[in-house]
Design a protein around this motif. Structure first.
Motif: not given
Length: 325
Positions: A5-8, A39-47, A73-76
């Motif tokens: 995972v690479v997180r942003f 890399v399997d997924t980019v991870q991101t989030e919401e605030h 993939a992108v994992t939100v």
């Protein structure tokens, strides 16, 4: 191979519009580099409304990542479900699913910051009912068929490419979240390593006659930065890790459980705690063989872009080939 995972979250407490724009573009270039190296997924989030510029629009960012990549993939993880218009969200996810060929993973939580609800004029006390409506609407909308919605008949087009629908998980650390996922036959994403909650989810699936599965963080899920000299990295950039850790901790009540929750108040405390880790490539390889996943966080807390790139290149160009060998 561990799941990678690479997180942003694009946090930068000292950014101006020009520097934040450069950070966003660098994140897309890093995502493309990660994609090219498997890399399997980019991870991101919401605030929302965060003084440190925490990303508020994860689906816009996901669309940009899909345009710059081919397989990742992108994992939100996670959206704050009750803050979204259900029909509009169904359309946005359907379009991203079509655009990406099914590479979007959405985790829907209800959040834990009442101020975000207040800012959007959404009743905090109704968040559970709003989350139920959101999830039920998404599932009905993605069928492409007309369905009743708030007293009228509606239809959402286009249909997504993924079958039976884009990957949607219910996130949370409460029994209510587990029940909601089980009732709807949706996968459950606990926000921490909570085997007792996973067992409860399986019990409720059996009671509802639904089938599901759990994507649960490992007992240890450190956020990683790769450096040839961890002592130097902690000395020069430790305040960036601490900024994010303290911001995140300040938002959470004692009842919220998270895989990356920190109680540290100093850089030294944070380093000893182990939630955020700066590791050499050799140490990262060892962790990859020990853990089920590796989560790289290259732009943590306003990390300088050039240092973020050093971490990404070491992870992709040095660590991953050794893990595959």
């Amino acid at each position: 191979m561990p799941f990678t995972v690479v997180r942003f979250n694009l946090v930068d407490p000292h950014a101006d519009p020009a520097s934040l724009s450069a950070r966003y573009r660098a994140a897309l270039e890093m995502a493309a580099h990660a994609d090219a190296h498997g890399v399997d997924t980019v991870q991101t989030e919401e605030h929302h409304g965060a003084a440190n510029n925490w990303l508020p629009s994860p689906f816009v960012f996901a669309g940009a990542v899909f345009g710059a990549t081919r397989t990742i993939a992108v994992t939100v993880s996670a959206i704050i479900g009750p803050l979204h218009d259900p029909l509009r969200l169904a359309e946005e996810i359907a379009v991203l699913d079509l655009l990406s060929g099914g590479r979007l993973v959405t985790v829907a939580g209800i959040g834990y910051r009442p101020e975000e609800y207040e800012e959007r004029g959404v009743d905090w006390g109704r968040r559970g009912r709003l989350q139920d409506e959101l999830l039920e609407t998404l599932l009905a909308a993605w069928s492409g068929e007309p369905f009743p919605y708030r007293g009228r008949t509606v239809r959402v087009t286009p249909r997504p490419v993924s079958r039976p629908h884009p990957l949607l998980l219910v996130g949370g650390s409460s029994r209510a979240a587990a029940r909601r996922a089980a009732r709807l036959g949706l996968p459950f994403f606990p926000s921490a390593h909570l085997p007792e909650l996973e067992a409860y989810y399986r019990e409720r699936c059996a009671a509802y006659g639904t089938e599901g599965w759990t994507m649960m963080p490992a007992r240890k899920t450190p956020l990683l930065h790769v450096s040839e000299d961890p002592d130097r990295a902690w000395a020069e950039y430790g305040e960036h890790f601490l900024h994010e850790a303290r911001t995140y901790a300040s938002w959470q009540s004692k009842d919220i459980r998270s895989a990356v929750r920190s109680g540290a108040r100093t850089v030294a405390d944070l380093r000893a705690e182990g939630v955020y880790r700066v590791v050499t490539p050799e140490e990262c390889v060892a962790l990859g063989r020990e853990l089920g996943s590796l989560v790289l966080h290259p732009l943590c807390g306003g990390m300088p872009v050039e240092e973020g790139w050093r971490s990404v290149r070491l992870f992709c160009d040095v660590v991953l080939p050794r893990l595959r060998a």
